[in-house]
Design a protein around this motif. Structure first.
Motif, PDB file in Angstrom:
ATOM      1  N   ASN A   1       0.835  -1.206   0.000  1.00  0.00           N
ATOM      2  CA  ASN A   1       0.000   0.000   0.000  1.00  0.00           C
ATOM      3  C   ASN A   1       0.868   1.253   0.000  1.00  0.00           C
ATOM      4  O   ASN A   1       1.430   1.627   1.031  1.00  0.00           O
ATOM      5  CB  ASN A   1      -0.930  -0.002   1.218  1.00  0.00           C
TER       6      ASN A   1
ATOM      7  N   ASP B   1       0.495   7.022   0.693  1.00  0.00           N
ATOM      8  CA  ASP B   1       1.775   7.648   1.054  1.00  0.00           C
ATOM      9  C   ASP B   1       1.780   9.090   0.538  1.00  0.00           C
ATOM     10  O   ASP B   1       2.361   9.399  -0.511  1.00  0.00           O
ATOM     11  CB  ASP B   1       2.932   6.837   0.462  1.00  0.00           C
TER      12      ASP B   1
ATOM     13  N   LYS C   1       2.559  -1.325   4.473  1.00  0.00           N
ATOM     14  CA  LYS C   1       2.182   0.088   4.386  1.00  0.00           C
ATOM     15  C   LYS C   1       3.426   0.961   4.323  1.00  0.00           C
ATOM     16  O   LYS C   1       4.323   0.850   5.162  1.00  0.00           O
ATOM     17  CB  LYS C   1       1.336   0.484   5.600  1.00  0.00           C
TER      18      LYS C   1
ATOM     19  N   GLU D   1       5.181   4.701   4.362  1.00  0.00           N
ATOM     20  CA  GLU D   1       4.971   6.072   4.840  1.00  0.00           C
ATOM     21  C   GLU D   1       6.270   6.868   4.708  1.00  0.00           C
ATOM     22  O   GLU D   1       7.185   6.715   5.519  1.00  0.00           O
ATOM     23  CB  GLU D   1       4.534   6.081   6.299  1.00  0.00           C
TER      24      GLU D   1
END
Length: 279
Positions: free
Chosen positions: A184, A188, A226, A228
């Motif tokens: 994913n 971001d 995920k 970031e």
């Protein structure tokens, strides 16, 4: 006085023949499919503003009002080849053409960096076109260069390898490799303006068979990676990458610190499961 009149007369004749010749060349190019007349309204002064908006980062857009730049965009679009079908890739930008400050004349989706064989990369519900890379190199790049003090060198050479390296490190920690992993980066927010569909396609080819990219929240995988982005500049990139197992509810966090070597024109990527100082 008579000489001046003769000179003016000959200049006028040359202009007439020059204009006539240009018009003939344009018509020949149209017949050969090298030029189209669909964007003639742009050179007629009907377009006063063009907004180029990222489809992934709604806060990232360029506003073009310069007549010279609008004319340059017209030259590129009028040289576009009409396509029978559009590319299957997701669009990267939306081009909104305005007659006035608030009145929109037309709108197009645009896919950056696409190859001619992959179908139309500029399209709406009426027509599809294959546009040359001049849009990327002469227009969009100029606006990206405004952010050049922070734009990571060769963004796609650090971002996607970083994600893959974290994935490999996570799987090497003893995770069941039969579990599916969804990556994913659609959330971001600090990196969205640099993400392009063509780079995503290249990245997909390097993923293991159990990994895929999450496009929407409906996709369900055993584990989610995920991404970031925490900060970047031209020669440095920092990112937090979290793996979350939807079944066991166990998460594993990694911290990526990347540095660019100007001498080697390459990135060094370091990934740790402990948070570095000043991260």
């Amino acid at each position: 006085m008579r000489l001046k009149r003769l000179v003016s007369f000959f200049i006028l004749i040359l202009l007439i023949f020059s204009t006539s010749a240009c018009e003939k060349v344009d018509k020949i190019q149209v017949k050969m499919g090298l030029k189209n007349e669909d964007f003639n309204y742009m050179k007629q002064g009907k377009i006063r503003k063009i907004i180029i908006q990222s489809t992934r980062d709604r806060g990232f857009r360029f506003v073009v009002t310069s007549p010279e730049t609008i004319n340059e965009i017209y030259d590129i679009l009028s040289s576009a080849k009409i396509a029978s079908q559009k590319s299957t890739l997701d669009p990267d930008y939306i081009f909104d053409l305005y007659k006035s400050d608030k009145v929109k004349y037309d709108s197009f989706y645009y896919i950056a960096g696409i190859d001619k064989k992959d179908g139309g990369n500029l399209y709406n519900n009426k027509k599809k076109y294959i546009v040359s890379g001049r849009i990327d190199n002469d227009i969009i790049k100029d606006f990206l260069d405004i952010d050049a003090k922070r734009l990571p060198n060769n963004f796609n050479k650090v971002y996607y390898p970083m994600i893959l390296q974290a994935l490999n490190q996570y799987e090497s920690s003893g995770v069941d490799k039969n579990k599916t992993i969804g990556i994913n980066f659609k959330d971001d927010v600090n990196a969205l303006k640099y993400i392009l569909s063509t780079d995503i396609e290249d990245f997909k080819k390097k993923l293991p068979s159990n990994a895929s990219i999450i496009k929407d929240d409906k996709v369900s995988t055993d584990i989610v990676e995920k991404v970031e982005t925490r900060g970047y500049k031209t020669d440095a990139y920092k990112c937090k990458i979290t793996f979350y197992d939807n079944k066991t509810m166990i998460q594993k966090v990694y911290y990526a610190v990347c540095s660019y070597d100007k001498g080697k024109y390459s990135w060094t990527i370091s990934i740790s499961d402990s948070q570095p100082a000043n991260f």
